[in-house]
Design an enzyme around this catalytic site. Structure first.
Site, PDB file in Angstrom:
ATOM      1  N   GLY A  49       0.843  -1.198   0.000  1.00  0.00           N
ATOM      2  CA  GLY A  49       0.000   0.000   0.000  1.00  0.00           C
ATOM      3  C   GLY A  49       0.868   1.233   0.000  1.00  0.00           C
ATOM      4  O   GLY A  49       2.060   1.166   0.319  1.00  0.00           O
TER       5      GLY A  49
ATOM      6  N   CYS B 102       5.394  -5.976   1.686  1.00  0.00           N
ATOM      7  CA  CYS B 102       5.778  -4.566   1.568  1.00  0.00           C
ATOM      8  C   CYS B 102       5.132  -3.737   2.688  1.00  0.00           C
ATOM      9  O   CYS B 102       5.471  -3.911   3.848  1.00  0.00           O
ATOM     10  CB  CYS B 102       5.409  -4.057   0.180  1.00  0.00           C
ATOM     11  SG  CYS B 102       6.264  -2.527  -0.223  1.00  0.00           S
ATOM     12  N   TYR B 103       4.188  -2.873   2.388  1.00  0.00           N
ATOM     13  CA  TYR B 103       3.511  -2.130   3.464  1.00  0.00           C
ATOM     14  C   TYR B 103       2.929  -3.123   4.478  1.00  0.00           C
ATOM     15  O   TYR B 103       2.925  -2.863   5.691  1.00  0.00           O
ATOM     16  CB  TYR B 103       2.395  -1.265   2.873  1.00  0.00           C
ATOM     17  CG  TYR B 103       1.597  -0.504   3.907  1.00  0.00           C
ATOM     18  CD1 TYR B 103       2.086   0.677   4.460  1.00  0.00           C
ATOM     19  CD2 TYR B 103       0.355  -0.981   4.333  1.00  0.00           C
ATOM     20  CE1 TYR B 103       1.361   1.369   5.423  1.00  0.00           C
ATOM     21  CE2 TYR B 103      -0.378  -0.292   5.295  1.00  0.00           C
ATOM     22  CZ  TYR B 103       0.130   0.875   5.839  1.00  0.00           C
ATOM     23  OH  TYR B 103      -0.583   1.555   6.786  1.00  0.00           O
TER      24      TYR B 103
ATOM     25  N   HIS C 176       7.693  -7.637  -3.552  1.00  0.00           N
ATOM     26  CA  HIS C 176       6.395  -8.101  -4.066  1.00  0.00           C
ATOM     27  C   HIS C 176       6.553  -9.444  -4.794  1.00  0.00           C
ATOM     28  O   HIS C 176       6.894  -9.455  -5.979  1.00  0.00           O
ATOM     29  CB  HIS C 176       5.812  -7.065  -5.036  1.00  0.00           C
ATOM     30  CG  HIS C 176       5.347  -5.828  -4.350  1.00  0.00           C
ATOM     31  ND1 HIS C 176       4.052  -5.656  -3.920  1.00  0.00           N
ATOM     32  CD2 HIS C 176       6.011  -4.703  -3.997  1.00  0.00           C
ATOM     33  CE1 HIS C 176       3.929  -4.479  -3.340  1.00  0.00           C
ATOM     34  NE2 HIS C 176       5.107  -3.881  -3.367  1.00  0.00           N
TER      35      HIS C 176
ATOM     36  N   GLU D  96       4.325 -11.255  -5.948  1.00  0.00           N
ATOM     37  CA  GLU D  96       3.249 -11.499  -6.912  1.00  0.00           C
ATOM     38  C   GLU D  96       3.539 -10.969  -8.304  1.00  0.00           C
ATOM     39  O   GLU D  96       2.852 -11.310  -9.261  1.00  0.00           O
ATOM     40  CB  GLU D  96       1.927 -10.890  -6.408  1.00  0.00           C
ATOM     41  CG  GLU D  96       1.908  -9.384  -6.231  1.00  0.00           C
ATOM     42  CD  GLU D  96       2.511  -8.922  -4.899  1.00  0.00           C
ATOM     43  OE1 GLU D  96       3.174  -9.741  -4.241  1.00  0.00           O
ATOM     44  OE2 GLU D  96       2.328  -7.754  -4.542  1.00  0.00           O
TER      45      GLU D  96
ATOM     46  N   SER E 137     -23.452 -10.984 -26.416  1.00  0.00           N
ATOM     47  CA  SER E 137     -22.768 -10.038 -27.295  1.00  0.00           C
ATOM     48  C   SER E 137     -21.837 -10.755 -28.254  1.00  0.00           C
ATOM     49  O   SER E 137     -21.358 -10.164 -29.208  1.00  0.00           O
ATOM     50  CB  SER E 137     -21.940  -9.070 -26.450  1.00  0.00           C
ATOM     51  OG  SER E 137     -20.852  -9.770 -25.870  1.00  0.00           O
ATOM     52  N   GLY E 138     -21.560 -12.019 -27.966  1.00  0.00           N
ATOM     53  CA  GLY E 138     -20.562 -12.706 -28.771  1.00  0.00           C
ATOM     54  C   GLY E 138     -19.192 -12.599 -28.126  1.00  0.00           C
ATOM     55  O   GLY E 138     -18.242 -13.251 -28.540  1.00  0.00           O
ATOM     56  N   GLY E 139     -19.075 -11.790 -27.080  1.00  0.00           N
ATOM     57  CA  GLY E 139     -17.820 -11.708 -26.325  1.00  0.00           C
ATOM     58  C   GLY E 139     -17.704 -12.916 -25.401  1.00  0.00           C
ATOM     59  O   GLY E 139     -18.685 -13.630 -25.161  1.00  0.00           O
ATOM     60  N   VAL E 140     -16.497 -13.099 -24.875  1.00  0.00           N
ATOM     61  CA  VAL E 140     -16.237 -14.293 -24.074  1.00  0.00           C
ATOM     62  C   VAL E 140     -17.095 -14.316 -22.801  1.00  0.00           C
ATOM     63  O   VAL E 140     -17.675 -15.353 -22.456  1.00  0.00           O
ATOM     64  CB  VAL E 140     -14.739 -14.368 -23.696  1.00  0.00           C
ATOM     65  CG1 VAL E 140     -14.453 -15.570 -22.819  1.00  0.00           C
ATOM     66  CG2 VAL E 140     -13.897 -14.441 -24.947  1.00  0.00           C
ATOM     67  N   ASP E 141     -17.214 -13.168 -22.123  1.00  0.00           N
ATOM     68  CA  ASP E 141     -17.883 -13.179 -20.821  1.00  0.00           C
ATOM     69  C   ASP E 141     -19.363 -13.552 -20.928  1.00  0.00           C
ATOM     70  O   ASP E 141     -19.842 -14.440 -20.226  1.00  0.00           O
ATOM     71  CB  ASP E 141     -17.748 -11.822 -20.132  1.00  0.00           C
ATOM     72  CG  ASP E 141     -16.303 -11.386 -20.017  1.00  0.00           C
ATOM     73  OD1 ASP E 141     -15.427 -12.260 -20.150  1.00  0.00           O
ATOM     74  OD2 ASP E 141     -16.051 -10.198 -19.806  1.00  0.00           O
ATOM     75  N   SER E 142     -20.074 -12.863 -21.816  1.00  0.00           N
ATOM     76  CA  SER E 142     -21.505 -13.173 -21.900  1.00  0.00           C
ATOM     77  C   SER E 142     -21.702 -14.582 -22.463  1.00  0.00           C
ATOM     78  O   SER E 142     -22.650 -15.272 -22.103  1.00  0.00           O
ATOM     79  CB  SER E 142     -22.255 -12.128 -22.725  1.00  0.00           C
ATOM     80  OG  SER E 142     -21.860 -12.150 -24.071  1.00  0.00           O
ATOM     81  N   SER E 143     -20.802 -15.031 -23.321  1.00  0.00           N
ATOM     82  CA  SER E 143     -20.940 -16.372 -23.896  1.00  0.00           C
ATOM     83  C   SER E 143     -20.761 -17.447 -22.832  1.00  0.00           C
ATOM     84  O   SER E 143     -21.525 -18.413 -22.767  1.00  0.00           O
ATOM     85  CB  SER E 143     -19.896 -16.601 -24.985  1.00  0.00           C
ATOM     86  OG  SER E 143     -20.049 -15.649 -25.998  1.00  0.00           O
TER      87      SER E 143
ATOM     88  N   LYS F 229     -10.546 -12.880 -15.764  1.00  0.00           N
ATOM     89  CA  LYS F 229     -10.742 -13.138 -17.194  1.00  0.00           C
ATOM     90  C   LYS F 229     -10.179 -14.495 -17.640  1.00  0.00           C
ATOM     91  O   LYS F 229     -10.839 -15.239 -18.349  1.00  0.00           O
ATOM     92  CB  LYS F 229     -10.062 -12.017 -17.984  1.00  0.00           C
ATOM     93  CG  LYS F 229     -10.343 -12.048 -19.462  1.00  0.00           C
ATOM     94  CD  LYS F 229     -11.624 -11.323 -19.738  1.00  0.00           C
ATOM     95  CE  LYS F 229     -11.983 -11.316 -21.204  1.00  0.00           C
ATOM     96  NZ  LYS F 229     -13.226 -10.581 -21.435  1.00  0.00           N
TER      97      LYS F 229
END
Ligand code: XMP
Length: 523
Positions: A59, A86-87, A180, A182, A233-239, A379
């Site tokens: 942070g 870190c913080y 860090h 990560e 929509s044809g996008g990955v998420d809605s599909s 994602k």
């Protein structure tokens, strides 16, 4: 907080830019974790959440500042392992009786540092310091530093600017690092998370197969016999959301695919064909090209275009949804990054660069409840779930495509002619990228047709046709981006193909703007 049968890890966010990456690393290890801002983590919250381990993020604040972010003291009495980063390390040292001092030039470190081990061995470091050089690369970003470790802690590793780079209280299983682990620039950082969760006793049961099974049950419990509608929509998420909900409730799901006439070559047929014919979903193909293109006629201002498309989209979706009797739920492909409440230090409003087109506002307007089965996923986890559900790889790996479609790749007035030319040029460009094996290296690639015509010569004749710009960027989240460094051979070959194969274009340019200062789309 989400109901889950899995062991869970709590990440307390103190406002680091990279907190989400901690969650990513843990999810890669099949560990279920949630990020919560420190302000929300109270004694009651901790008791309710019952974490099997806790991580304190980094942070921007200083523990020496009165009122700086802290976890509740009770976190140290839970009897579970804690890792401070870190913080987070400074917080832990400060809270447990050590000392933190303000950074001076000698000790502040930003960027790459080399950590070397001390004589104290600990399972936390299994797999570290093994490559023969006797040191590990780590990414530091700290002004303040720990100047005295808390009682019970040992130093396991040091770096030139951080004498307490890795510290541990082995009995209590408290670990704290100044760097860090990560981020990408700590190449072996994942090993530390792996050791930490192993020591905490996580079984690694957070898999996509388990997620699919559980989510199907959760959707059934939530929805019962009611009907659900989904804007596909044809996008990955809605599909992926649609495929998952379909698995849970079958024909009680109806998808509406709004064709606004601003889609790519053959896109509507491909999307509708795949869902309707291959996956047996009930899909309404809303053919509303005339409506959208009619209202966009003569409009050249980018924000006006976006507003028109957003408004019409909602109207159209509502019109079709009203025909589905008894619909009580609206499915949305909301992802975890949209849900995580961020720690805000500035508190000020941010400037609207582009008004994004989505179906926000619809549920209230239509009195629908939401089904959001991807709310816990990042994602790439959505992609993994899509594969698990049998969606083809070629579909899952598709570049993002914006809601307003080709409208924002056609600066100036939109005409059917221009759209036609743009579709063809875009198809050639994407074909080139796929043929050269570059598609998966690129976040997004497309053609924009420019509102200028230029003079050229083809054969013995003069041409006066449109110029277009090719865009290709690399990015991790679309927030920042860099242009893709195509070879000159690739660019030359692609320009020749577009000019030869697409009537109406006689000049091709390549956009080498990064974001910022540019944006990915042209409008
Ligand atoms: P910009 O152009 O803002 O785009 O750099 C960042 C990412 O967002 C996508 N984009 C949109 N996606 N509705 C969407 O669903 C929109 O209105 C919209 N505008 C931009 C863009 O394609 C890129 O991936």
């Amino acid at each position: 907080m989400t109901e889950t049968a899995h062991d869970r890890l709590l990440i307390i966010d103190f406002g680091s830019q990279v907190t989400q990456l901690i969650a990513r690393r843990l999810r890669e290890l099949s560990v279920y974790c949630e990020i919560h801002p420190y302000q929300n983590v109270t004694d009651a919250f901790l008791a309710d959440f019952a974490p099997k381990a806790v991580i304190f993020s980094g942070g921007p604040d200083s523990v020496m500042r009165e009122g700086s972010p802290r976890p509740p003291q009770s976190v140290y009495d839970l009897g579970v392992p804690i890792l401070g980063i870190c913080y987070g390390q400074q917080v832990m040292m400060h809270d447990l009786g050590g000392r933190v001092e303000a950074g001076e030039h000698a000790t502040a470190e930003f960027g790459r540092a080399w950590v070397t081990p001390t004589d104290h061995k600990d399972d936390f470091l299994t797999g570290w310091f093994l490559d023969g050089t006797g040191r590990e690369q780590a990414w530091m970003s700290h002004g303040d530093h720990v100047s005295e470790i808390a009682p019970g802690f040992q130093v396991l590793g040091t770096s030139p600017g951080a004498p307490f780079a890795i510290t541990a209280d082995t009995d209590r299983r408290f670990y704290a690092v100044q760097f860090h682990p990560e981020v990408h620039h700590t190449p072996n950082g994942k090993t530390l998370y792996e050791n930490f969760v192993r020591m905490a006793g996580f079984s690694g049961d957070w898999t996509m197969a388990a997620y699919r099974e559980e989510m199907v049950q959760i959707i059934r419990d939530q929805v019962g016999d009611a009907k659900v509608i989904c804007a596909l929509s044809g996008g990955v998420d809605s599909s992926v959301a649609a495929a998952l909900i379909h698995e849970a409730i079958g024909e009680n799901l109806t998808c509406v695919f709004v064709d606004h006439g601003l889609l790519r070559l053959n896109e509507a047929e491909e999307v509708v064909g795949m869902f309707r014919d291959h996956m047996n979903l009930s899909v309404i193909h809303a053919q509303e090209q005339e409506l959208f293109l009619g209202e966009l006629d003569g409009v050249s201002d980018p924000e006006t275009k976006r507003k028109i498309i957003g408004r019409l989209f909602i109207d159209v979706f509502q019109k079709y949804a009203d025909q589905i009797e008894g619909a009580q739920f609206l499915a949305q492909g909301t992802l975890y990054p949209d849900v995580i409440e961020s720690v805000s230090f500035s508190g000020g409003p941010s400037v609207t660069i582009k008004s994004h087109h989505n179906v926000g506002g619809l549920p209230e307007k239509m009195g629908l409840k939401l089904v959001e089965p991807l709310r816990e996923l990042f994602k790439d986890e959505v992609r993994a779930l899509g594969r698990e559900l049998g969606l083809p790889d070629s579909f899952i790996g598709r570049h993002p495509f914006p809601g307003p479609g080709l409208a924002i790749r056609c600066p100036g007035e939109i005409t059917r002619d221009k759209l036609e030319i743009l579709r063809k040029a875009d198809a050639v460009y994407i074909d080139q990228i796929r043929k050269h094996g570059l598609y998966d290296e690129i976040w997004q690639a497309f053609v924009a047709i420019l509102p200028v015509r230029t003079v050229g010569v083809m054969g013995d004749g003069r041409t006066y046709d449109y110029a277009c710009a090719l865009r290709a960027v690399t990015s991790v989240d679309g927030m920042t981006a860099d242009y893709y460094p195509f070879s000159h051979d690739f660019l030359g070959e692609t320009a020749t193909r577009i000019i030869n194969e697409v009537k109406g274009i006689n000049r091709v340019t390549y956009d080498v703007t990064s974001k910022p200062p540019g944006t990915i789309e042209w409008e």
